[in-house]
Design a protein around this motif. Structure first.
Motif, mmCIF file in Angstrom:
data_model
loop_
_atom_site.group_PDB
_atom_site.id
_atom_site.type_symbol
_atom_site.label_atom_id
_atom_site.label_comp_id
_atom_site.label_asym_id
_atom_site.label_seq_id
_atom_site.Cartn_x
_atom_site.Cartn_y
_atom_site.Cartn_z
ATOM 1 N N PRO A 1 0.825 -1.202 0.000
ATOM 2 C CA PRO A 1 0.000 0.000 0.000
ATOM 3 C C PRO A 1 0.866 1.262 0.000
ATOM 4 O O PRO A 1 2.007 1.243 0.463
ATOM 5 C CB PRO A 1 -0.774 -0.117 1.315
ATOM 6 C CG PRO A 1 0.090 -0.963 2.191
ATOM 7 C CD PRO A 1 0.796 -1.913 1.270
ATOM 8 N N THR A 2 0.335 2.326 -0.549
ATOM 9 C CA THR A 2 1.002 3.627 -0.475
ATOM 10 C C THR A 2 0.085 4.589 0.259
ATOM 11 O O THR A 2 -1.147 4.492 0.161
ATOM 12 C CB THR A 2 1.343 4.193 -1.864
ATOM 13 O OG1 THR A 2 0.142 4.314 -2.614
ATOM 14 C CG2 THR A 2 2.326 3.314 -2.603
ATOM 15 N N THR A 3 0.691 5.483 1.006
ATOM 16 C CA THR A 3 -0.069 6.451 1.787
ATOM 17 C C THR A 3 0.425 7.849 1.480
ATOM 18 O O THR A 3 1.632 8.120 1.562
ATOM 19 C CB THR A 3 0.121 6.177 3.300
ATOM 20 O OG1 THR A 3 -0.236 4.824 3.558
ATOM 21 C CG2 THR A 3 -0.728 7.109 4.137
ATOM 22 N N ILE B 1 1.073 11.650 2.360
ATOM 23 C CA ILE B 1 1.357 12.381 3.587
ATOM 24 C C ILE B 1 1.068 13.854 3.340
ATOM 25 O O ILE B 1 1.654 14.466 2.445
ATOM 26 C CB ILE B 1 2.840 12.223 4.005
ATOM 27 C CG1 ILE B 1 3.256 10.747 4.097
ATOM 28 C CG2 ILE B 1 3.137 12.988 5.283
ATOM 29 C CD1 ILE B 1 2.603 9.961 5.193
ATOM 30 N N SER C 1 1.201 15.179 -3.386
ATOM 31 C CA SER C 1 1.294 15.196 -1.928
ATOM 32 C C SER C 1 2.659 15.711 -1.494
ATOM 33 O O SER C 1 3.608 15.700 -2.269
ATOM 34 C CB SER C 1 1.127 13.782 -1.378
ATOM 35 O OG SER C 1 -0.084 13.238 -1.797
ATOM 36 N N ILE D 1 4.934 10.559 -0.060
ATOM 37 C CA ILE D 1 4.237 9.281 -0.214
ATOM 38 C C ILE D 1 5.031 8.231 0.559
ATOM 39 O O ILE D 1 6.250 8.131 0.397
ATOM 40 C CB ILE D 1 4.157 8.848 -1.695
ATOM 41 C CG1 ILE D 1 3.333 9.827 -2.527
ATOM 42 C CG2 ILE D 1 3.620 7.425 -1.835
ATOM 43 C CD1 ILE D 1 1.850 9.783 -2.264
ATOM 44 N N ARG D 2 4.339 7.480 1.394
ATOM 45 C CA ARG D 2 4.978 6.357 2.089
ATOM 46 C C ARG D 2 4.658 5.100 1.301
ATOM 47 O O ARG D 2 3.510 4.816 0.987
ATOM 48 C CB ARG D 2 4.470 6.202 3.511
ATOM 49 C CG ARG D 2 5.072 4.942 4.156
ATOM 50 C CD ARG D 2 5.015 4.863 5.624
ATOM 51 N NE ARG D 2 5.568 5.968 6.358
ATOM 52 C CZ ARG D 2 6.879 6.224 6.526
ATOM 53 N NH1 ARG D 2 7.773 5.455 5.954
ATOM 54 N NH2 ARG D 2 7.274 7.237 7.251
ATOM 55 N N SER D 3 5.701 4.366 0.964
ATOM 56 C CA SER D 3 5.565 3.105 0.245
ATOM 57 C C SER D 3 5.612 1.975 1.260
ATOM 58 O O SER D 3 6.543 1.892 2.056
ATOM 59 C CB SER D 3 6.706 2.954 -0.759
ATOM 60 O OG SER D 3 6.666 1.682 -1.347
ATOM 61 N N SER E 1 3.692 -0.488 4.324
ATOM 62 C CA SER E 1 3.024 -0.180 5.584
ATOM 63 C C SER E 1 4.063 -0.008 6.690
ATOM 64 O O SER E 1 5.161 -0.564 6.628
ATOM 65 C CB SER E 1 2.043 -1.293 5.949
ATOM 66 O OG SER E 1 2.718 -2.525 5.995
#
Length: 102
Positions: free
Chosen positions: A5-7, A9, A22, A25-27, A29
């Motif tokens: 998943p990517t999140t 920020i 954004s 992006i966090r790659s 979990s």
């Protein structure tokens, strides 16, 4: 390998990105990699900092970068790669190396 998943920020303490992207992006979990978008010398009010003052601009960029990293659960000490793009830079400007080194 399963899709990680990517999140996105978002950092409310600094100005919103000027494009449709954004702050970072966090790659993956948890402790995945954090990819930070380019930062510019804009303060939280959206004003340019240090017009004609490269040192002030550099300091603002690093304040923004630090805020993004903190929101993403990281800090400057964990940065693996940093690209610097300067427009109309005065290469011999003696104030820039200390800012970049600190």
């Amino acid at each position: 390998m399963p899709d990680e998943p990517t999140t996105a920020i978002a950092v409310p303490e600094i100005a919103p990105p000027t494009g449709s992207y954004s702050h970072a992006i966090r790659s993956g979990s948890g402790t995945g990699l954090l990819f930070v978008s380019g930062q510019i010398p804009i303060d939280s009010a959206g004003s340019l900092v240090g017009r004609q003052d490269p040192e002030a601009q550099c300091e603002q960029v690093f304040r923004n970068l630090s805020a993004v990293l903190k929101r993403g659960g990281s800090s400057l000490e964990y940065v693996l790669k940093l690209g610097v793009f300067m427009v109309c830079a005065i290469i011999s400007q003696p104030s820039l190396p200390p800012v970049l080194a600190s």
